[in-house]
Design a protein around this motif. Structure first.
Motif, PDB file in Angstrom:
ATOM      1  N   GLN A  18      78.781  56.649  34.820  1.00  0.00           N
ATOM      2  CA  GLN A  18      77.862  56.483  35.954  1.00  0.00           C
ATOM      3  C   GLN A  18      77.327  55.051  36.017  1.00  0.00           C
ATOM      4  O   GLN A  18      77.279  54.442  37.083  1.00  0.00           O
ATOM      5  CB  GLN A  18      76.689  57.471  35.858  1.00  0.00           C
ATOM      6  CG  GLN A  18      77.062  58.898  36.152  1.00  0.00           C
ATOM      7  CD  GLN A  18      75.925  59.877  35.859  1.00  0.00           C
ATOM      8  OE1 GLN A  18      74.983  59.579  35.120  1.00  0.00           O
ATOM      9  NE2 GLN A  18      76.024  61.066  36.436  1.00  0.00           N
ATOM     10  N   ASP A  21      80.147  52.653  37.044  1.00  0.00           N
ATOM     11  CA  ASP A  21      80.383  52.787  38.490  1.00  0.00           C
ATOM     12  C   ASP A  21      79.291  52.090  39.290  1.00  0.00           C
ATOM     13  O   ASP A  21      79.569  51.383  40.259  1.00  0.00           O
ATOM     14  CB  ASP A  21      80.471  54.261  38.899  1.00  0.00           C
ATOM     15  CG  ASP A  21      81.739  54.941  38.401  1.00  0.00           C
ATOM     16  OD1 ASP A  21      82.676  54.228  37.947  1.00  0.00           O
ATOM     17  OD2 ASP A  21      81.789  56.191  38.447  1.00  0.00           O
ATOM     18  N   THR A  22      78.038  52.289  38.880  1.00  0.00           N
ATOM     19  CA  THR A  22      76.914  51.653  39.586  1.00  0.00           C
ATOM     20  C   THR A  22      76.997  50.141  39.470  1.00  0.00           C
ATOM     21  O   THR A  22      76.798  49.423  40.452  1.00  0.00           O
ATOM     22  CB  THR A  22      75.563  52.157  39.025  1.00  0.00           C
ATOM     23  OG1 THR A  22      75.502  53.575  39.186  1.00  0.00           O
ATOM     24  CG2 THR A  22      74.393  51.516  39.752  1.00  0.00           C
ATOM     25  N   GLY A  24      79.649  48.427  39.129  1.00  0.00           N
ATOM     26  CA  GLY A  24      80.757  48.025  40.001  1.00  0.00           C
ATOM     27  C   GLY A  24      80.338  47.933  41.457  1.00  0.00           C
ATOM     28  O   GLY A  24      80.742  47.013  42.167  1.00  0.00           O
ATOM     29  N   THR A  25      79.496  48.855  41.898  1.00  0.00           N
ATOM     30  CA  THR A  25      79.057  48.832  43.304  1.00  0.00           C
ATOM     31  C   THR A  25      78.157  47.640  43.605  1.00  0.00           C
ATOM     32  O   THR A  25      78.067  47.220  44.750  1.00  0.00           O
ATOM     33  CB  THR A  25      78.320  50.131  43.716  1.00  0.00           C
ATOM     34  OG1 THR A  25      77.117  50.254  42.956  1.00  0.00           O
ATOM     35  CG2 THR A  25      79.183  51.350  43.535  1.00  0.00           C
ATOM     36  N   ILE A  26      77.513  47.093  42.574  1.00  0.00           N
ATOM     37  CA  ILE A  26      76.671  45.917  42.807  1.00  0.00           C
ATOM     38  C   ILE A  26      77.393  44.618  42.441  1.00  0.00           C
ATOM     39  O   ILE A  26      76.787  43.559  42.402  1.00  0.00           O
ATOM     40  CB  ILE A  26      75.302  46.026  42.097  1.00  0.00           C
ATOM     41  CG1 ILE A  26      75.450  46.177  40.581  1.00  0.00           C
ATOM     42  CG2 ILE A  26      74.485  47.156  42.672  1.00  0.00           C
ATOM     43  CD1 ILE A  26      74.131  46.210  39.825  1.00  0.00           C
ATOM     44  N   GLY A  27      78.694  44.721  42.165  1.00  0.00           N
ATOM     45  CA  GLY A  27      79.501  43.519  41.986  1.00  0.00           C
ATOM     46  C   GLY A  27      79.734  43.066  40.558  1.00  0.00           C
ATOM     47  O   GLY A  27      80.260  41.980  40.335  1.00  0.00           O
ATOM     48  N   THR A  29      81.892  43.433  37.456  1.00  0.00           N
ATOM     49  CA  THR A  29      83.181  44.012  37.080  1.00  0.00           C
ATOM     50  C   THR A  29      83.542  43.756  35.615  1.00  0.00           C
ATOM     51  O   THR A  29      84.436  44.395  35.087  1.00  0.00           O
ATOM     52  CB  THR A  29      84.304  43.465  37.974  1.00  0.00           C
ATOM     53  OG1 THR A  29      84.295  42.030  37.894  1.00  0.00           O
ATOM     54  CG2 THR A  29      84.097  43.891  39.425  1.00  0.00           C
ATOM     55  N   GLU A 109      70.184  52.502  40.465  1.00  0.00           N
ATOM     56  CA  GLU A 109      70.792  51.241  40.880  1.00  0.00           C
ATOM     57  C   GLU A 109      69.724  50.166  41.048  1.00  0.00           C
ATOM     58  O   GLU A 109      69.928  49.006  40.662  1.00  0.00           O
ATOM     59  CB  GLU A 109      71.554  51.442  42.191  1.00  0.00           C
ATOM     60  CG  GLU A 109      72.266  50.202  42.669  1.00  0.00           C
ATOM     61  CD  GLU A 109      73.093  50.454  43.920  1.00  0.00           C
ATOM     62  OE1 GLU A 109      73.238  49.492  44.710  1.00  0.00           O
ATOM     63  OE2 GLU A 109      73.591  51.573  44.117  1.00  0.00           O
TER      64      GLU A 109
END
Length: 130
Positions: A18, A21-22, A24-27, A29, A109
């Motif tokens: 989780q 993934d979070t 990753g959604t905020i950039g 990597t 997030e």
């Protein structure tokens, strides 16, 4: 944020996924993961991440013991302690051992963004002083 590397250390694979993934959604990597304190120390030795999000209660080596070792060996690595219990004793011990911050699970997030932005802002200010 592309150059920022983060280690997520939690004995729960679900929580690690989780958080990854979070991030990753905020950039973010460049993320590593560990399932206990021993693995976290190994990853810090191999990868030297900028930030570590560390669970406190874990098998093999708990987050407090790992924080102590990481802070001693890699003082530039910022360790954020995470707990699902609101133990004041854990908070005090974490701060004494050099924790960068202390957060409550589940981690949102917004909480991740606030800590990352704080770190980036401090890093930017320290670089501009040089």
């Amino acid at each position: 944020m592309e150059d920022l590397s983060i280690l997520v250390c939690d004995d729960s694979e679900t929580i690690r996924k989780q958080m990854i993934d979070t991030l990753g959604t905020i950039g973010i990597t460049n993320v590593y993961e560990a399932s206990n304190g021993e693995e976290a120390i190994f990853v810090c030795r191999e990868k030297e991440p900028h930030l570590v999000f560390m669970d406190i209660i874990m098998p093999k080596k708990d987050g407090i013991a790992a924080l102590k070792e990481i802070h001693h060996q890699f003082p530039h690595v910022k360790v954020v302690m995470a707990s699902s219990t609101s133990g004041l004793a854990h908070l005090k011990k974490s701060k004494l051992l050099g924790a960068y911050s202390f957060i409550q699970k589940p981690i949102s997030e917004i909480t991740l963004m606030n800590i990352i932005n704080k770190y980036l802002d401090e890093r930017s200010k320290s670089r501009s002083k040089v």
